[in-house]
Design a protein around this motif. Structure first.
Motif, PDB file in Angstrom:
ATOM      1  N   THR B  73       0.839  -1.202   0.000  1.00 21.61           N
ATOM      2  CA  THR B  73       0.000   0.000   0.000  1.00 21.61           C
ATOM      3  C   THR B  73       0.877   1.255   0.000  1.00 21.61           C
ATOM      4  O   THR B  73       0.611   2.206  -0.736  1.00 21.61           O
ATOM      5  CB  THR B  73      -0.936  -0.010   1.226  1.00 21.61           C
ATOM      6  N   GLY B  74       1.926   1.236   0.806  1.00 26.82           N
ATOM      7  CA  GLY B  74       2.845   2.383   0.849  1.00 26.82           C
ATOM      8  C   GLY B  74       3.509   2.624  -0.500  1.00 26.82           C
ATOM      9  O   GLY B  74       3.596   3.759  -0.973  1.00 26.82           O
ATOM     10  N   ILE B  75       3.945   1.542  -1.122  1.00 28.18           N
ATOM     11  CA  ILE B  75       4.614   1.678  -2.434  1.00 28.18           C
ATOM     12  C   ILE B  75       3.635   2.224  -3.468  1.00 28.18           C
ATOM     13  O   ILE B  75       3.937   3.149  -4.212  1.00 28.18           O
ATOM     14  CB  ILE B  75       5.169   0.305  -2.911  1.00 28.18           C
ATOM     15  N   MET B  77       0.884   3.949  -3.070  1.00 27.42           N
ATOM     16  CA  MET B  77       0.505   5.344  -2.844  1.00 27.42           C
ATOM     17  C   MET B  77       1.634   6.280  -3.279  1.00 27.42           C
ATOM     18  O   MET B  77       1.378   7.356  -3.801  1.00 27.42           O
ATOM     19  CB  MET B  77       0.154   5.588  -1.370  1.00 27.42           C
ATOM     20  N   ALA B  78       2.876   5.834  -3.053  1.00 29.42           N
ATOM     21  CA  ALA B  78       4.012   6.683  -3.416  1.00 29.42           C
ATOM     22  C   ALA B  78       4.253   6.676  -4.922  1.00 29.42           C
ATOM     23  O   ALA B  78       4.654   7.689  -5.495  1.00 29.42           O
ATOM     24  CB  ALA B  78       5.269   6.216  -2.684  1.00 29.42           C
ATOM     25  N   ARG B  79       4.024   5.535  -5.564  1.00 28.43           N
ATOM     26  CA  ARG B  79       4.299   5.403  -7.002  1.00 28.43           C
ATOM     27  C   ARG B  79       3.097   4.752  -7.676  1.00 28.43           C
ATOM     28  O   ARG B  79       3.103   3.571  -8.011  1.00 28.43           O
ATOM     29  CB  ARG B  79       5.552   4.537  -7.224  1.00 28.43           C
ATOM     30  N   LEU B  82       3.114   2.114 -10.699  1.00 28.99           N
ATOM     31  CA  LEU B  82       3.670   0.764 -10.621  1.00 28.99           C
ATOM     32  C   LEU B  82       2.573  -0.297 -10.480  1.00 28.99           C
ATOM     33  O   LEU B  82       1.516  -0.035  -9.905  1.00 28.99           O
ATOM     34  CB  LEU B  82       4.625   0.659  -9.422  1.00 28.99           C
ATOM     35  N   TYR B 232      -8.568   3.407  -4.631  1.00 25.86           N
ATOM     36  CA  TYR B 232      -8.248   4.168  -3.410  1.00 25.86           C
ATOM     37  C   TYR B 232      -7.305   5.345  -3.662  1.00 25.86           C
ATOM     38  O   TYR B 232      -7.584   6.478  -3.251  1.00 25.86           O
ATOM     39  CB  TYR B 232      -7.628   3.214  -2.378  1.00 25.86           C
ATOM     40  N   TYR B 236      -8.119   9.156  -3.289  1.00 25.43           N
ATOM     41  CA  TYR B 236      -7.358   9.986  -2.339  1.00 25.43           C
ATOM     42  C   TYR B 236      -6.873  11.256  -3.032  1.00 25.43           C
ATOM     43  O   TYR B 236      -7.067  12.364  -2.533  1.00 25.43           O
ATOM     44  CB  TYR B 236      -6.150   9.197  -1.790  1.00 25.43           C
TER      45      TYR B 236
END
Ligand code: SF4
Lengths: 373, 432
Positions: B73-75, B77-79, B82, B232, B236
Motif C-alpha cells: 500500500t505504501g509503495i 501510494m508513493a508510485r 507501478l 483508493y 485519495y
C-alpha cells in the motif's frame, strides 16, 4: 521577535514538512494524535500523502513501503504503538530503510495513562528491535526543539539509512508554548545518496571507505530489491558467515562511529564544577531553573542537557564530567538512562532521582536531589 | 516477450508443489500484459510463498509475516504508476487479517495472490486459517476446533473489487492473474494448491478433488459488481486536491505593555463546557500581545464532554522553563469539578495570591485574597464563564489589560464568534 503559540506535536509536524516529508501514516493514540491531525492539514493539499492505518503495524508498514519508493516518511505513536512497531523497526534497522518515528511517551507500563507524561521508553527505543543493532534517538526539551530536532532526524535518517526516533513526552507534545518561529534552527534538508547513473548498483552494496549503501527507489529504471531476511549486497539471502558478520559490523559502526557528528546538547557550565547534573527531555527545563538558582548562590554545579540519547554521546559526557566529584541524573522513569551515565562516568558516584507518577519533576525537587541525593 | 523469471534463481519448491504453477502463471501474465520489469513490484510475505520475489527479475520487497499488504500500500501510494503484486500464503492471510480486511475496504490497485494450501508448509505443516477441520496436520487436534476461513466470502464482504478462486494447476490461471493486475482496484485471487512437502502426505488431495471442493463453493471469477468503485489512490488524490492549503503558524504582534512586568502562574479550575482550554489559550495570546512568553498545560479526562477541565498557564517576560505550577499567583475557580481536582492548592496559596471564584462555587479556606464574581448577574452563559473571568481580571488591570484581551480575541476568532466573544468581554466591564 514574532511569537507563535503551538504545542510540541504541531511543531514536529511542521518540522517534518519543512524537512521535505510528504508521507505520513499513523493510528490515533493520545498523546501523539495531534501530529497526525497536523499532517492531515499539511500534506494532502501539498500533494503529499497522509494515511490512517488499521493499526500501528500497518501504519509503519505503509511508511516502509513509501520510503523504499523514495519518499521521506514519518509516523508517530506512543508506548502501546511503539510496542506494536517493534518488528517493523527491526526491519528498518536491518534493511536500512530511512524513517522518522516519533514516540510521544506517556505513562506506562502498557496502556498506562494516556494523558500523563513519562520518559519510560528510552531504553525500549534503543533495544526494542530484534537483533539489538543501534538506532538514533533524539530528545527534544521544548517546542522549538520539537521542530528543529525533527528536521535533524530526517537528515540523519536519510544520511544513515536508518530509523531515527524523536523521543518526546506528553508534557512537551501537548503543552502549548510561545515560540519565536522565524528564529528556530532549521537544518538544510538533505536526501539519501542516490546511486549515480552509470555506476554499478547493488541494493546493499557499499563503496570502499563508506558505510551506507547508495539508494535507488523501487520503481527506478534499475531494479531494486529489499528484504528483511539476512542478505548480501545484492539483496538476496546469504548464509555466508563472513558476509553476514561484516554486514552486522557495518550496521553497528555506521551509526556508532559517527555519533559525534550528531551529538546535540546544551549546557549551563561553571568553571571547576563539583557536581554535574545530567538531564534530557522536559525534565531538563526544571533542571535549568534549579541549576541557575544554585549557580546564583555560587555553587559549583553544571548542567548538561542531552538531546541525542542514542548512540550515547559517551565522549561528551565523560568530558563534561571530568573534574567533577559526582554526577546527578534526574529522569521521568524509574532509572533508565542513568545506567548509561554510570557506565560512562565510572568510577564517579552517580546520584539519581527517578519519578514516574504522571507529574513533572519540579525545580525544588531537583535542588534537593543535587544537595542530598 | 521475454520471461521475467530469474534464470540464476530457479524455483526451489518441493517436487510437485503447485507454487511452481503459480510462478509460471504469474510470469506468463506479466508477459501477456506487455509490462516492463521496471513497472512491476513483487511484494512477498513469509513462508514458501515468500520466496516468490527471488524468482523474478522485477522490483521486489520481502518483509515480515502478514504485513506484505502494508508495504504494498505504501509503495502504491508513493508510485501509483507501478503494478504491485503481493504473494501471500494462507498463514499470512491469518496473521495479517486486519490488513486484508482494510485493504478490501480501501480498494487500492494491488493484486493479491493467495497461495492457499491449507497449512503452514515451511514450519512443519501446522494448521492455518484455511485448514479443514477433518485434515491431519502438524497441530494435533487443534484444527478440529476451528472452521476454515472462506477467502472469497470474506474479501467480497469486506469490499474487494475483484475476487477469484481457482486451483493452481488450472490452465486459465495466467489469464485470471492478468485480469487481476489489469483491474483498477484490489484484486484477490484465492489460488488453491497442493503442498506435497507437508499437507498431501497425510491428506488425500488431488487436482481433481481440489477442483471438486472449489466447485462446491460459491463461484468467484473477476470483478465484484457491488464492490466496483473508484480506486483508493485515485480517490485519495482527487479529494486531497480539493483540500485548503494549511496556513503557516501566525505570529502574535507584540504591541502592548503588560500591566505588571513579572511572571504569572495562573490556574483555571473549571469543567467541560466552560471553554476553559480556549480561555487559557486566549490568556496566553493576550500575554503575547504584550511581548510576554506563555505556556499552557491542560488537564481533562479522555471523555471530553464531562468532568473537570483544568489549565495551568505560565506567563513571563522571559522564556518559560518549568511549565508546572506548584503555587499559583492567580486561581480562577469556575466549577466544583475543577476545584475538586486541585483541592490541596488552596491552603498553599500565599496571602498576595488572588482567587477569582464564581460566586456559586465554594472553595477550601485559603490565606489568599478571594474575589467572588457573579456571572449570572452579568448574564454570562456557562460556556463563557472562563472568558468572562479573564475579562474580570483585565478590567482590574491584573495580569492583562482589556486591550490585550481584545487583541487576543481578535487574533483567535473572526466573524460572529469574534463579535460574541468581544461582547462577553464588554459585559464584564462593570466588574461582574
Ligand atoms: S513445503 Fe509445501 S508449499 Fe512449501 S515448497 Fe514444499 S510443497 Fe511447496
Amino acid at each position: 521577535m514574532a511569537l507563535c503559540f503551538m504545542e510540541g506535536n504541531e511543531a514536529i509536524a511542521w518540522g517534518a514538512f519543512e524537512a521535505g516529508c510528504r508521507f505520513f501514516a499513523g493510528y490515533p493514540i493520545t498523546p501523539a494524535t495531534t501530529i497526525y491531525n497536523t499532517m492531515l492539514r499539511l500534506l494532502p493539499p501539498a500533494g503529499g500523502i497522509c494515511l490512517q492505518a488499521e493499526d500501528e503495524i500497518a501504519s509503519i508498514g505503509f511508511c516502509l513501503g513509501a520510503s523504499m519508493a523514495g519518499m521521506k516518511v514519518l509516523t508517530a505513536t506512543s508506548g502501546p504503538g511503539i510496542s506494536l512497531y517493534s518488528e517493523q523497526i527491526s526491519f528498518a534497522v536491518g534493511s536500512e530503510i530511512p524513517l522518522v518515528i516519533v514516540d510521544v511517551q506517556r505513562l506506562g507500563p502498557s496502556t498506562g495513562s494516556a494523558t500523563r507524561g513519562a520518559d519510560g521508553d528510552v531504553q525500549f527505543l534503543r533495544w526494542g528491535n530484534s537483533g539489538g543493532l543501534p538506532v538514533i534517538v533524539l530528545a527534544p526539551v521544548d517546542v522549538g526543539d520539537c521542530f528543529s530536532l525533527t528536521m535533524e532526524a530526517f537528515n540523519l535518517a536519510e544520511t544513515y539509512r536508518c530509523p531515527v526516533f524523536v523521543a518526546t513526552n506528553k508534557e512537551i507534545a501537548m503543552t502549548r508554548e510561545s515560540v519565536d518561529w522565524d528564529k528556530l534552527r532549521r537544518a538544510e534538508p538533505v536526501g539519501r545518496r542516490l546511486c549515480p547513473q552509470g555506476a554499478d548498483f547493488l541494493p546493499f552494496g557499499v563503496e570502499k571507505g563508506r558505510q551506507v549503501p547508495d539508494f535507488l527507489p523501487i520503481g527506478n529504471r534499475r531494479l531494486v530489491r529489499q528484504t528483511s531476511s539476512t542478505h548480501g549486497p545484492d539483496g538476496y539471502i546469504t548464509t555466508d558467515p563472513v558476509q553476514i558478520g561484516a554486514n552486522q559490523k557495518r550496521l553497528l559502526e555506521k551509526i556508532e562511529s559517527r555519533a559525534e557528528r550528531f551529538t546535540f546538547y546544551e549546557e549551563m557550565a561553571v568553571k571547576d564544577a563539583r557536581t554535574l547534573v545530567v538531564c534530557y527531555g522536559v525534565t531538563a527545563r526544571a533542571a535549568r531553573l534549579a541549576v541557575a538558582q544554585l549557580q546564583r548562590k555560587g555553587q559549583a554545579v553544571s548542567l548538561l542537557i542531552l538531546k541525542t540519547l542514542w548512540p550515547v554521546p559517551a565522549r561528551l559526557i565523560a568530558e563534561k564530567a571530568a573534574g567533577c566529584r559526582r554526577v546527578v541524573v534526574v529522569e521521568m522513569n524509574m532509572g533508565q538512562y542513568v545506567r548509561e551515565i554510570e557506565r560512562v562516568v565510572a568510577p564517579l558516584p552517580v546520584g539519581f532521582y527517578g519519578q514516574m507518577n504522571g507529574e513533572l519533576i519540579g525545580p525544588e525537587k531537583i535542588m534537593e536531589v543535587i544537595a542530598h541525593g | 516477450m521475454a520471461s521475467f523469471l530469474n534464470s540464476e534463481r530457479p524455483p526451489v519448491f518441493c517436487p510437485g508443489c503447485t507454487h511452481k504453477n503459480v510462478t509460471e502463471a504469474l510470469d506468463k501474465a506479466l508477459q501477456q500484459l506487455g509490462l516492463a520489469a521496471q513497472e512491476v513490484v513483487i511484494v512477498s510475505d513469509i513462508g514458501c510463498s515468500g520466496l516468490f520475489d527471488t524468482f523474478f527479475n522485477t522490483h521486489a520487497l520481502h518483509g515480515l509475516h502478514g504485513r506484505a499488504l502494508t508495504y504494498a500500500t505504501g509503495i502504491k501510494m508513493a508510485r501509483p504508476e507501478l503494478k504491485v503484486i503481493v504473494t501471500m500464503g494462507d498463514g499470512g492471510l491469518g496473521i495479517g487479517g486486519a490488513h486484508l480486511l482494510s485493504t478490501c475496504r480501501r480498494n487500492p490497485d494491488l493484486t493479491l495472490l493467495v497461495l492457499n494450501n491449507f497449512n503452514y508448509g515451511m514450519t512443519g505443516g501446522q494448521c492455518s486459517p484455511t485448514t479443514p477441520p477433518d485434515a491431519v496436520v502438524g497441530s494435533g487436534f487443534l484444527n478440529r476446533l476451528e472452521i476454515p476461513l472462506d477467502v472469497v466470502k470474506v474479501t467480497r464482504a469486506a469490499g474487494a473489487g475483484f475476487v477469484s478462486r481457482l486451483a493452481a494447476h488450472r490452465p486459465e490461471l495466467a489469464d485470471e492473474i492478468a485480469k487481476g493486475i489489469e483491474f483498477e482496484g484490489f484484486s484477490v485471487i484465492d489460488i488453491w494448491g497442493i503442498c506435497p512437502g507437508r499437507y498431501s502426505r497425510r491428506n488425500k488431495l488431488t487436482p481433481k478433488s481440489l477442483e471438486a471442493r472449489i466447485e462446491a463453493l460459491e463461484k468467484a471469477s473477476g470483478p465484484v459488481a457491488e464492490n466496483v468503485r473508484e480506486e483508493y489512490g485515485a480517490h485519495y488524490r482527487r479529494l486531497a486536491a480539493g483540500q485548503e492549503p494549511a496556513r503557516p503558524p501566525r505570529p502574535v504582534k507584540a504591541v502592548f505593555e503588560p500591566p505588571q512586568k513579572r511572571p504569572w502562574r495562573v490556574l483555571v479550575l473549571g469543567r467541560a463546557g466552560q471553554r476553559v482550554v480556549t480561555a487559557g489559550e486566549l490568556l496566553c495570546l493576550a500575554a503575547m500581545t504584550a511581548g510576554m512568553h506563555a505556556t499552557q498545560k491542560n488537564d481533562y479526562p479522555i471523555t471530553v464532554l464531562r468532568g473537570h477541565s483544568v489549565c495551568e498557564l505560565v506567563l513571563s517576560p522571559e522564556p518559560v522553563d518549568y511549565t508546572g505550577i506548584d503555587v499559583p499567583d492567580v486561581v480562577i475557580a469556575l466549577a466544583p469539578e475543577g476545584v475538586a481536582r486541585r483541592k490541596a492548592v488552596f491552603q498553599r496559596l500565599k496571602p498576595d495570591c488572588l482567587v477569582l471564584r464564581d460566586a456559586e462555587v465554594s472553595i477550601a479556606s485559603t490565606p489568599a485574597e478571594v474575589l467572588a464574581v457573579d456571572f449570572r448577574k452579568a448574564r454570562i452563559k456557562a460556556a463563557d464563564h472562563a472568558l468572562a473571568a479573564l475579562a474580570a481580571l483585565a478590567f482590574r488591570n491584573l495580569v492583562l489589560s482589556p486591550a490585550m484581551l481584545k487583541a487576543a480575541v481578535e487574533h483567535r476568532f473572526q466573524g460572529a464568534v469574534r463579535a460574541a466573544a468581544l461582547a462577553v468581554v464588554e459585559a464584564m466591564s462593570g466588574g461582574g
